[in-house]
Design a protein around this motif. Structure first.
Motif, PDB file in Angstrom:
ATOM      1  N   PHE A 154      41.985  45.718  46.898  1.00 51.36           N
ATOM      2  CA  PHE A 154      42.702  44.437  47.013  1.00 51.36           C
ATOM      3  C   PHE A 154      44.125  44.655  47.533  1.00 51.36           C
ATOM      4  O   PHE A 154      44.568  43.971  48.468  1.00 51.36           O
ATOM      5  CB  PHE A 154      42.728  43.761  45.639  1.00 51.36           C
ATOM      6  N   VAL A 155      44.827  45.611  46.959  1.00 48.74           N
ATOM      7  CA  VAL A 155      46.210  45.882  47.358  1.00 48.74           C
ATOM      8  C   VAL A 155      46.265  46.411  48.790  1.00 48.74           C
ATOM      9  O   VAL A 155      47.134  46.023  49.580  1.00 48.74           O
ATOM     10  CB  VAL A 155      46.870  46.863  46.376  1.00 48.74           C
ATOM     11  N   MET A 156      45.345  47.274  49.144  1.00 54.89           N
ATOM     12  CA  MET A 156      45.340  47.850  50.496  1.00 54.89           C
ATOM     13  C   MET A 156      45.082  46.782  51.560  1.00 54.89           C
ATOM     14  O   MET A 156      45.652  46.825  52.640  1.00 54.89           O
ATOM     15  CB  MET A 156      44.302  48.967  50.577  1.00 54.89           C
ATOM     16  N   VAL A 157      44.237  45.810  51.243  1.00 54.86           N
ATOM     17  CA  VAL A 157      43.975  44.714  52.186  1.00 54.86           C
ATOM     18  C   VAL A 157      45.235  43.883  52.398  1.00 54.86           C
ATOM     19  O   VAL A 157      45.617  43.561  53.528  1.00 54.86           O
ATOM     20  CB  VAL A 157      42.819  43.837  51.688  1.00 54.86           C
ATOM     21  N   PHE A 158      45.928  43.554  51.301  1.00 58.73           N
ATOM     22  CA  PHE A 158      47.128  42.714  51.405  1.00 58.73           C
ATOM     23  C   PHE A 158      48.364  43.486  51.856  1.00 58.73           C
ATOM     24  O   PHE A 158      49.398  42.876  52.125  1.00 58.73           O
ATOM     25  CB  PHE A 158      47.401  42.032  50.065  1.00 58.73           C
ATOM     26  N   SER A 159      48.255  44.829  51.929  1.00 55.22           N
ATOM     27  CA  SER A 159      49.400  45.607  52.399  1.00 55.22           C
ATOM     28  C   SER A 159      49.695  45.359  53.876  1.00 55.22           C
ATOM     29  O   SER A 159      50.778  45.701  54.364  1.00 55.22           O
ATOM     30  CB  SER A 159      49.155  47.101  52.162  1.00 55.22           C
TER      31      SER A 159
END
Length: 360
Positions: A154-159
């Motif tokens: 999730f965090v990597m996508v929104f990074s």
């Protein structure tokens, strides 16, 4: 018992814990443009040594590298030339990791907590899991994967929220001077730090070698994302000023519908759990090697002794510049282990196969 998927999971978690903290700063400092070249060089090296390592192990099904070295001809010499350097490398890796990641925790979200307390906490958890053994470590890894991997994805996508794709240029750089820089050598701490456990678990359970390449395929994008997300967000000039470029990039993420103000803390806590998994696995491997030299000592006592020794050693490392100096000092040992161990296993395996064919 086949536990290929657990091995894949541990491989993925331990490498992710190593990659997203220190690796981006090392690569960004090693070159000013076309960062994919040093990343690709490191990844290619990683794939090559893992292939050699797995090929060497394939000659000895059901045996770990300790049994391979000790039961081969000239076993005493092999123990001295290979097992002792591996043990020293593991101890250095634990010391550097404990000190470095304690510093990271202090900087990011526990600024009022004494550094010694954070180091002690990490070491106590590492010690407890190492005493429990490899099966407990692997079961813990599965639980951690279920809890934290969705959050990491999730965090990597929104990074990518604030990226500017113009920063990707120039794509090519004909200057390969990064090969001579210490920062590039330091990046191999993440590239070569997590695969050696494959040679220690075979007596406890088996795994399919081909699934390891699936684990590599899952890990490789992390090398590129950890470097290029900060560069595409801030540019080379700004990213090179950060100690932890990927962490700083996450601080810039703004998700209005999320109930938490900062996703950085949750991402870092996830990676810290991965690191504790890595440290417990390294401690367990180091104790197994030490037990071959001191068979009368109980493994649990060795774990406690090493834990206390590492804690005292970490207390004598005063600041971040000394941590970087340790990275530099560890360069020769790191490459010695990463290069000679896979090659030596392959050579021993080929000689053993030739001997069996000739009835020797």
């Amino acid at each position: 018992m086949d536990k290929s998927w657990q091995v894949v999971c541990i491989y993925l978690l331990t490498h992710m814990g190593l990659i997203f903290f220190l690796y981006p700063a090392n690569i960004i400092s090693s070159t000013d443009e076309a960062h994919w070249i040093p990343i690709f060089t490191g990844v290619l090296f990683h794939i090559l040594v893992v292939c050699l390592y797995l090929k060497g192990l394939s000659f000895f099904p059901g045996k770990d590298i300790i049994q391979i070295y000790t039961k081969a001809k000239a076993g005493t010499l092999l123990k001295i030339f290979f097992l002792l350097p591996i043990f020293a490398y593991f101890m250095m890796a634990i010391i550097i990791s404990i000190r470095a990641y304690s510093e990271i925790i202090t900087i990011v979200f526990l600024s009022n907590t004494p550094l010694w307390a954070i180091m002690l906490l990490l070491l106590v958890i590492t010690c407890y899991m190492a005493i429990k053994g490899v099966e407990t470590i692997f079961r813990t890894g599965i639980v951690i994967a279920y809890l934290f991997l969705p959050l990491i994805i999730f965090v990597m996508v929104f990074s990518f929220q604030n990226v500017d794709w113009n920063y990707i240029y120039p794509v090519w750089n004909s200057d390969f001077s990064f090969i001579k820089k210490q920062d590039f050598f330091n990046s191999f701490f993440a590239i070569g730090g997590g695969y050696l456990f494959l040679g220690f678990v075979q007596p406890y359970f088996s795994y399919q070698k081909k699934k390891i390449f699936l684990a590599i395929a899952l890990v490789v994008p992390s090398f590129f994302l950890s470097v290029y997300v900060p560069i595409l967000t801030y540019g080379q000039a700004t990213s090179s000023t950060f100690f932890f470029p990927f962490v700083m990039t996450l601080d810039a993420i703004n998700i209005t519908w999320l109930m938490f103000d900062r996703v950085t803390i949750f991402f870092l806590l996830s990676l810290i759990t991965f690191i504790m998994l890595f440290l417990s696995l390294v401690m367990w491997k180091a104790v197994r090697i030490a037990h071959t030299f001191i068979p009368v000592a109980r493994p649990s006592f060795l774990v406690i002794f090493f834990t206390c020794s590492i804690f005292i050693t970490c207390l004598f490392i005063p600041n971040w510049s000394d941590v970087e100096m340790l990275f530099s000092w560890n360069t020769f040992l790191r490459f010695y282990v990463l290069i000679t161990v896979p090659i030596s296993l392959l050579c021993i395996g080929l000689l053993s196969k030739k001997g069996r064919e000739h009835g020797v």
